[in-house]
Design a protein around this motif. Structure first.
Motif, PDB file in Angstrom:
ATOM      1  N   ALA A 193       0.818  -1.219   0.000  1.00 46.93           N
ATOM      2  CA  ALA A 193       0.000   0.000   0.000  1.00 46.93           C
ATOM      3  C   ALA A 193       0.848   1.264   0.000  1.00 46.93           C
ATOM      4  N   SER A 194       2.133   1.146   0.305  1.00 46.21           N
ATOM      5  CA  SER A 194       3.004   2.325   0.319  1.00 46.21           C
ATOM      6  C   SER A 194       3.389   2.777  -1.080  1.00 46.21           C
ATOM      7  N   TYR A 195       3.178   1.919  -2.081  1.00 46.28           N
ATOM      8  CA  TYR A 195       3.582   2.229  -3.453  1.00 46.28           C
ATOM      9  C   TYR A 195       2.349   2.511  -4.305  1.00 46.28           C
ATOM     10  N   HIS A 196       2.545   3.385  -5.284  1.00 43.91           N
ATOM     11  CA  HIS A 196       1.469   3.722  -6.215  1.00 43.91           C
ATOM     12  C   HIS A 196       2.055   3.737  -7.627  1.00 43.91           C
ATOM     13  N   PHE A 197       1.528   2.864  -8.481  1.00 43.37           N
ATOM     14  CA  PHE A 197       1.974   2.758  -9.870  1.00 43.37           C
ATOM     15  C   PHE A 197       0.879   3.281 -10.791  1.00 43.37           C
ATOM     16  N   ILE A 198       1.286   4.084 -11.785  1.00 44.70           N
ATOM     17  CA  ILE A 198       0.403   4.494 -12.874  1.00 44.70           C
ATOM     18  C   ILE A 198       1.003   3.945 -14.166  1.00 44.70           C
ATOM     19  N   PHE A 199       0.233   3.138 -14.876  1.00 43.16           N
ATOM     20  CA  PHE A 199       0.685   2.572 -16.156  1.00 43.16           C
ATOM     21  C   PHE A 199       0.031   3.356 -17.293  1.00 43.16           C
ATOM     22  N   THR A 200       0.844   3.725 -18.267  1.00 40.06           N
ATOM     23  CA  THR A 200       0.352   4.547 -19.369  1.00 40.06           C
ATOM     24  C   THR A 200      -0.365   3.736 -20.434  1.00 40.06           C
ATOM     25  N   THR A 201      -0.215   2.426 -20.419  1.00 39.61           N
ATOM     26  CA  THR A 201      -0.875   1.598 -21.428  1.00 39.61           C
ATOM     27  C   THR A 201      -2.389   1.683 -21.300  1.00 39.61           C
ATOM     28  N   LEU A 202      -3.073   1.619 -22.449  1.00 41.04           N
ATOM     29  CA  LEU A 202      -4.534   1.589 -22.448  1.00 41.04           C
ATOM     30  C   LEU A 202      -5.073   0.164 -22.384  1.00 41.04           C
ATOM     31  N   ASP A 203      -4.165  -0.805 -22.288  1.00 38.45           N
ATOM     32  CA  ASP A 203      -4.577  -2.207 -22.330  1.00 38.45           C
ATOM     33  C   ASP A 203      -4.155  -2.965 -21.076  1.00 38.45           C
ATOM     34  N   LEU A 204      -4.164  -2.300 -19.911  1.00 41.56           N
ATOM     35  CA  LEU A 204      -3.793  -3.003 -18.689  1.00 41.56           C
ATOM     36  C   LEU A 204      -4.820  -4.075 -18.334  1.00 41.56           C
ATOM     37  N   THR A 205      -6.040  -3.911 -18.829  1.00 39.31           N
ATOM     38  CA  THR A 205      -7.075  -4.926 -18.554  1.00 39.31           C
ATOM     39  C   THR A 205      -6.744  -6.267 -19.193  1.00 39.31           C
ATOM     40  N   LEU A 206      -5.832  -6.286 -20.164  1.00 41.26           N
ATOM     41  CA  LEU A 206      -5.449  -7.547 -20.809  1.00 41.26           C
ATOM     42  C   LEU A 206      -4.474  -8.354 -19.956  1.00 41.26           C
ATOM     43  N   ILE A 207      -3.861  -7.702 -18.935  1.00 39.16           N
ATOM     44  CA  ILE A 207      -2.874  -8.387 -18.106  1.00 39.16           C
ATOM     45  C   ILE A 207      -3.595  -9.152 -16.995  1.00 39.16           C
ATOM     46  N   ASP A 208      -3.172 -10.358 -16.745  1.00 40.52           N
ATOM     47  CA  ASP A 208      -3.727 -11.157 -15.657  1.00 40.52           C
ATOM     48  C   ASP A 208      -3.078 -10.702 -14.349  1.00 40.52           C
ATOM     49  N   LEU A 209      -3.806  -9.910 -13.561  1.00 49.43           N
ATOM     50  CA  LEU A 209      -3.281  -9.317 -12.328  1.00 49.43           C
ATOM     51  C   LEU A 209      -3.746 -10.049 -11.081  1.00 49.43           C
ATOM     52  N   GLU A 210      -4.187 -11.257 -11.230  1.00 46.52           N
ATOM     53  CA  GLU A 210      -4.776 -12.004 -10.119  1.00 46.52           C
ATOM     54  C   GLU A 210      -3.812 -12.126  -8.940  1.00 46.52           C
ATOM     55  N   GLU A 211      -2.555 -12.409  -9.193  1.00 44.60           N
ATOM     56  CA  GLU A 211      -1.606 -12.631  -8.104  1.00 44.60           C
ATOM     57  C   GLU A 211      -1.060 -11.328  -7.514  1.00 44.60           C
ATOM     58  N   PHE A 212      -1.450 -10.189  -8.079  1.00 46.71           N
ATOM     59  CA  PHE A 212      -0.927  -8.923  -7.587  1.00 46.71           C
ATOM     60  C   PHE A 212      -1.952  -8.104  -6.792  1.00 46.71           C
ATOM     61  N   LYS A 213      -3.205  -8.503  -6.849  1.00 48.34           N
ATOM     62  CA  LYS A 213      -4.239  -7.626  -6.285  1.00 48.34           C
ATOM     63  C   LYS A 213      -4.398  -7.758  -4.775  1.00 48.34           C
ATOM     64  N   TYR A 214      -3.724  -8.746  -4.160  1.00 44.97           N
ATOM     65  CA  TYR A 214      -3.880  -8.931  -2.724  1.00 44.97           C
ATOM     66  C   TYR A 214      -2.742  -8.313  -1.911  1.00 44.97           C
ATOM     67  N   GLY A 215      -1.750  -7.769  -2.578  1.00 45.49           N
ATOM     68  CA  GLY A 215      -0.629  -7.180  -1.846  1.00 45.49           C
ATOM     69  C   GLY A 215      -0.885  -5.787  -1.330  1.00 45.49           C
TER      70      GLY A 215
END
Length: 851
Positions: A193-215
């Motif tokens: 929660a201490s980090y904040h990332f902004i990705f410029t890609t318009l296709d982040l929804t295509l990435i499988d973020l399942e293992e990253f959403k609980y951190g």
């Protein structure tokens, strides 16, 4: 292509026209192959060219279309500014400066002042051009880093970012890179929660973020394709089925959702069909064979392109609309945030209103509390009682206890999080190296993100607040002096004189002499102090010696055989008795206090006393806030002390409170430390004492890395525990109860005993003076009254009688006189007769008339 097939099947847009497509695959960046294929297609007769996606190939194809007036439709990001030059092309992808403004608006909305740009190619800097240009306007501190592989991984670079305390990061990279980057960021604990990332890609929804959403990491992006719209959902499902049918497996980590460029290509087909329909309604359209070597053009190309700029419709990418320069306008983007359920829409952005986040503060706080409840925080601390101590449990493990640990447990219980404790390696709270500017101690570990909380007796200071964050203070304190109790004063030979000041003793002696003298004078003036002691003499008991004896006897409360007879002398005597009563009572009461209280020979009583001398060395904690206080102070006394501490050899700085106590007990040393720590030591060691008041006012707080999302929640719980008096109970537990009141008996019931000065007993001297004056006035009245009565009897003038009596009182220095002035008293007796004995004498003899 499904878009062309749907246009042909519906027959609504082009009822009498059939679109025929020819898909040609071109190697990326192979502009020669792309040019050859386009020229071959032109010979067959074409109405429009879509693509390609690679930048160099697209530029060559676009130049051919411009020369032959063939409409060119693009669906890719293009860094060229087409607003001032007509390339005979139209691009459904938003303009690069517009997209750059999206990220600028997000940064401004979240009030980022310090962040990092991590880019993979130079195009990334172009995409973020507006952010870079706005650095001076918004006072941004931007660190720009190029994403680099080291040994095939990004871990080394991520650790470097972590060590520099960079927590807000804008990432511009390819979709294939995002998954690996997040995977390795997870390994170095950057997805918190201490980090904040902004990705410029318009296709982040295509990435499988399942293992990253609980951190608990804050991952944000924007998209053009709103998958919740029914039309978009229908087209997406068709596309997914087509991908499965053709066997096009997605890239590792990618979901089977429609990419932005594919959706834009779908909208481009519809755009071309609608424009072609409008042109066909006005004239007949037919294609013609063209050659790249000849200067012939398609007659309808310009008309079709102009109509495309005027077409407005709702496509997969939202509202499709262009301005007069052919730039995509009036479109909106969804702002996405990674939550437990995946990437979720939290707001929108459009060119008119900018950022509009619909996520409320309550929702944000609730989500953050959920993240914290599922987190295990890394806590760094320092071993120093009463805040943190360690003990060995029965099973052999090391356990920690102390005020700070109890406070941390209370907060963790309220917020439902777990924690692990590590001890700071260098044993320092945190100080800045003046040469390198690097921080050590717990502050350094927080900056490098090696810990998420620092819980100890660490002061909140201005310099620390610039690099880390603090919660609300849980203890308020200040700098004071720890010094060894001095030796007790041996009693003096004349210590019985101590209850009164020398000035009072002088006044008492003076009062004794003055009252004695006035008694002697008043007694001689008053005729009622003269009495018969023989046949022819009157005596006065108040001689000089008797007056001195009478007053000293009263002062010692012993009395004497001398007793006043006249009213005047009795007034003076009574006032003197009152004076002695008050003085003796005050003396006795204060003498008891002086005999029971130990007088200490204190050489240091304030910080000014320390600064004025050099025999007693003094110092502070190395790397602590107290040392910084003296070094940064503009007060001459404190600056002088700072120079003394810096120049003294050996060093007067200590590494811990324990070392400070040892030096105070063994050396001629005074420790300048924080009042809470000094109070703790004084409660446990009766040889120590606190000297002087507080030099400053500050507080202890729980430290967090800069921008920590947990700081406000922890601050709320600290205030909550203070209101419930839980923190004050913990203070009593670790400062008072743990000490078992070891030193309380020494000071219980003792009070300071001070000498009584003239301001304490001056009133009784005033009363004594008033009594003496009153007695004198009464003696004069008695003298005049007796003289008046004698003048009536003797039948002589009053003044003559006064002068005779006064002359006798003054000239007769003895205690007796001739009995010649008492005839007026005896003449009042009816059974007596005055018989002169000798003529010319002032004495008379009384004779009984009955004998």
């Amino acid at each position: 292509m499904s878009a062309i097939e749907k246009v042909n099947l519906k027959n609504e847009i082009l009822p009498q026209t059939l679109l025929i497509y020819d898909v040609l695959k071109v190697q990326p960046q192979d502009s020669f192959q792309a040019s050859n294929l386009v020229c071959k297609q032109l010979e067959k007769g074409i109405a429009a060219v879509f693509g390609p996606l690679s930048s160099s190939s697209a530029a060559h194809v676009q130049s051919i279309c411009y020369a032959l007036e063939i409409p060119h439709l693009q669906t890719r990001w293009d860094s060229r500014d087409i607003r001032d030059v007509d390339y005979f092309s139209i691009n459904l992808y938003p303009h690069y400066l517009t997209l750059s403004r999206v990220f600028l608006d997000l940064v401004v909305h979240w009030n980022w002042k310090q962040f990092t740009i991590l880019y993979e190619t130079n195009d990334g800097l172009v995409r973020l051009q507006e952010v870079l240009n706005a650095a001076s306007k918004y006072d941004f501190q931007i660190t720009v880093r190029k994403l680099q592989l080291r040994d095939g991984k990004y871990i080394s670079q991520l650790k470097e970012i972590q060590q520099h305390g960079e927590t807000r990061i804008i990432v511009d990279c390819n979709n294939n890179t995002i998954y690996n980057l997040l995977k390795q960021a997870l390994q170095v604990t950057m997805l918190s929660a201490s980090y904040h990332f902004i990705f410029t890609t318009l296709d982040l929804t295509l990435i499988d973020l399942e293992e990253f959403k609980y951190g608990g990491a804050n991952i944000t992006a924007v998209r053009m394709i709103d998958s919740l719209r029914p039309f978009v959902s229908e087209v997406t499902q068709d596309w997914v089925m087509e991908e499965k049918r053709t066997g096009n497996s997605p890239i590792k980590g990618l979901k089977t959702e429609i990419p932005t460029e594919t959706a834009l290509m779908y909208d481009a087909v519809y755009l071309f069909a609608k424009a072609l329909h409008q042109v066909a309604a006005a004239r007949d359209i037919n294609t013609m064979a063209l050659s790249c070597t000849k200067q012939n053009t398609w007659n309808h190309g310009n008309s079709v392109l102009n109509y495309m700029k005027t077409v407005v419709f709702d496509g997969l990418s939202g509202r499709v609309m262009f301005d007069h320069k052919g730039e995509r306008s009036d479109f909106s983007l969804n702002v996405l945030k990674l939550k437990d359920q995946g990437l979720t829409k939290i707001g929108t952005w459009d060119s008119t209103n900018g950022v509009n986040l619909t996520e409320s503060k309550t929702e944000t706080k609730h989500e953050l509390q959920k993240k914290l409840a599922n987190s295990t925080l890394r806590v760094v601390t320092k071993l120093e009682l009463p805040y943190v101590g360690n003990k060995t449990a029965p099973d052999g493990t090391v356990e920690y206890e102390g005020f700070a640990i109890d406070l941390l447990n209370a907060i963790a219980e309220e917020l439902h999080f777990n924690y692990t404790i590590s001890i700071v390696k260098d044993g320092q709270y945190g100080g800045e190296d003046p040469v390198t500017g690097k921080w050590n101690g717990m502050v350094g570990e927080l900056i490098e993100r090696k810990a998420e909380l620092a819980v100890a007796g660490m002061s909140i200071t201005y310099k620390r607040e610039k690099v880390i964050d603090f919660t609300k203070p849980f203890l308020n304190l200040g700098i004071t002096i720890l010094y060894k109790k001095p030796m007790k004063k041996p009693p003096k030979l004349f210590s019985f004189l101590s209850p009164l000041t020398s000035e009072v003793w002088v006044y008492i002696i003076a009062a004794y002499l003055v009252v004695s003298f006035m008694l002697y004078i008043i007694a001689r003036l008053s005729p009622y102090e003269w009495y018969e002691s023989g046949s022819d003499e009157l005596d006065n008991q108040f001689t000089v010696l008797n007056s001195l004896w009478f007053t000293i006897g009263c002062l010692m409360q012993q009395g004497s055989e001398v007793a006043p007879r006249a009213v005047s002398t009795r007034i003076v005597s009574g006032i003197w008795w009152f004076f002695t009563l008050i003085m003796i009572s005050s003396y006795t009461a204060n003498l008891a206090a002086f005999l029971t209280i130990d007088r200490l020979d204190t050489t240091i009583e304030s910080v000014e006393d320390l600064a004025k001398q050099t025999d007693v060395h003094y110092g502070t904690l190395e790397g602590g806030s107290s040392k910084q206080f003296f070094e940064d102070s503009d007060v001459p006394t404190y600056k002088k002390m700072a120079n003394f501490m810096q120049s003294t050899t050996p060093s007067v700085y200590v590494s811990s409170s324990r070392e400070a106590v040892q030096r105070v007990l063994k050396e001629n040393y005074a420790y300048l430390g924080e009042s809470t720590s000094i109070d703790y030591q004084v409660q446990r060691n009766c040889q120590l004492m606190q000297v002087g008041g507080l030099l400053d006012s500050k507080g202890y707080g729980i430290a967090t890395p800069r921008g920590s999302p947990y700081r406000d929640m922890i601050s709320e719980k600290i205030l909550f525990l203070q209101e419930r008096q839980e923190i004050s109970k913990l203070y009593t537990k670790w400062w008072k109860e743990k000490a078992a009141n070891k030193c309380d008996n020494e000071s219980k019931g003792k009070q300071n005993a001070n000498e009584l000065g003239l301001q304490n007993v001056g009133g009784v001297f005033v009363v004594l003076m008033a009594g003496v004056v009153a007695g004198t006035i009464m003696a004069i009245f008695e003298f005049l009254w007796k003289s008046w009565r004698n003048s009536r009897i003797d039948k002589q003038p009053f003044c003559t009688e006064v002068s005779q009596e006064l002359r006798v009182a003054i000239t007769c220095l003895g205690s007796s006189r001739k009995n010649g002035k008492t005839k007026s008293d005896d003449a009042r007796l009816d059974n007596h007769q005055l018989v002169p004995l000798t003529s010319g004498q002032n004495s008379f003899l009384t004779k009984d008339m009955n004998t």
